[in-house]
Enzyme design. Structure first.
Site, PDB file in Angstrom:
ATOM      1  CB  CYS A 160      38.838  41.235  43.868  1.00  0.00           C
ATOM      2  SG  CYS A 160      37.061  41.408  44.207  1.00  0.00           S
ATOM      3  CG  HIS A 273      36.839  46.444  42.966  1.00  0.00           C
ATOM      4  ND1 HIS A 273      35.851  46.414  42.029  1.00  0.00           N
ATOM      5  CD2 HIS A 273      36.829  45.206  43.571  1.00  0.00           C
ATOM      6  CE1 HIS A 273      35.250  45.220  42.043  1.00  0.00           C
ATOM      7  NE2 HIS A 273      35.833  44.484  42.973  1.00  0.00           N
TER       8      HIS A 273
END
Length: 374
Positions: A160, A273
């Site tokens: 990710c 994130h």
């Protein structure tokens, strides 16, 4: 349908760019989920299976499949024995979760895996031998140079943090070639799964109520705190998450010489994130040209309003498809903005990137890979 074996080799050797969405026509807005469900159940579609369907990414697989009208004639929902028997409604049809076994992949064309590396290692090759194309979201196969193929294929979805970083860095790399990249990540609870998200919410309530926080997932207080990423620390002092970014960047860019260093931090954010990225280029590239390149890049939206001090935030990209980038600026730490590599002057830029870890960082990217097989 493209040859799955060919596609698998292209992804595994890093010669195919990470799939992206078509660029949204309005560069100042982020793409939200569609407000209506478009039915994609049809006889001429592939049969699909979702492995790890009860987890955060597994549930997001279902959401993305529906949002993108991914065609399918049947869908299997697979999980552990403990989760077998649970029921989910997907596009107005009720499905019962089945226990994942060696027999689960008979008649399955495409399997989306997100159940952890050990499950992928155990059942990925089993699925391939059944003729299934596997898109795996774990770290099990990402750095394997040559995956043994049966009648199907196995494609590894990048990590990710790598996906979110390279969505912004890759368009600039193609223009001016990145020589060195320094990344600091601020990673959400979603990266550790649904249980971690639940624990962050629980801890927040407990701390506000003056109670001792429950620490089952991270073994330390997460709410109102941040700490070095919980991945195991290696002998070189880097943790596994940081080395994924180093190794996967080199593989995706097909450049073993690019220099990458990373520091990965857990922050008390629910599901998106953020990453600070410093890029050193071989060719001249100023901030205005970089901004224009990023505005045209698929799957990227630029949020860079200095006058209003408005830049990407995790909250703004949560549940969105696009990766947002801002804080695009020259690195003033070098005299005249020039560093040097092998005695040659180079140029550096700083950027700040945010992306939804569950969606673009996992489920969406995996489904986009599967779409390339159709």
């Amino acid at each position: 349908m493209q040859s799955p074996a060919t596609l698998s080799r292209r992804f595994l050797t890093g010669t195919t760019p990470t799939p992206t969405l078509l660029h949204h026509p309005n560069p100042t807005s982020l793409r939200s989920r569609p407000t209506t469900v478009r039915m994609a159940l049809r006889e001429d579609g592939p049969s699909i299976a979702v492995v790890g369907v009860t987890g955060a990414v597994g549930q997001e697989f279902l959401s993305v499949l529906s949002d993108r009208s991914f065609p399918y004639r049947s869908i299997k929902m697979l999980a552990s024995k403990r989760s077998a028997g649970k029921k989910y409604t997907f596009e107005d049809n009720e499905y019962v979760v089945e226990e994942l076994t060696g027999e689960s992949f008979k008649g399955v064309d495409i399997a989306l895996f997100s159940a952890g590396g050990s499950i992928s290692k155990e059942f990925g090759s089993v699925a391939v031998e059944c003729g299934t194309v596997v898109v795996d979201n774990s770290s099990a196969f990402r750095m394997v140079d040559d995956v043994k193929l049966g009648n199907g294929a196995l494609v590894a979805n990048p990590n990710c943090s790598t996906i979110i970083c390279l969505m912004a860095a890759t368009p600039l790399h193609r223009r001016a070639k990145v020589l060195r990249m320094v990344v600091s990540t601020y990673q959400a609870a979603s990266g550790a799964g649904a249980a971690a998200m639940e624990e962050l919410e629980l801890q927040t309530r407990e701390v506000l109520e003056g109670k001792r926080p429950t620490c089952n997932i991270f073994k330390q207080q997460y709410a109102f705190n941040l700490f070095s990423h919980n991945a195991p620390v290696l002998p070189n002092g880097y943790n596994e998450e940081e080395m994924k970014l180093v190794k996967e960047t080199r593989k995706i860019w097909n450049d073993k010489d690019v220099k990458v260093t990373a520091t990965c931090i857990r922050v008390p954010v629910m599901r998106a994130h953020a990453e600070s990225v410093n890029l050193q280029f071989a060719s001249p590239l100023d901030e205005n040209e970089a901004k224009d390149i990023l505005k045209k890049a698929p799957g990227v939206v630029v949020i860079d309003d200095r006058a209003s001090n408005r830049f990407p935030t995790p909250l703004e990209v949560s549940n969105k498809d696009d990766v947002a980038v801002g804080r695009i600026r020259q690195d003033e730490s070098q005299d005249g903005n020039h560093g040097s590599v092998n005695h040659k002057q180079t140029v550096r830029l700083d950027i700040f990137v945010c992306g939804d870890q569950i969606r673009k960082g996992a489920a969406l990217n995996a489904v986009q890979i599967a779409e390339m097989l159709l």
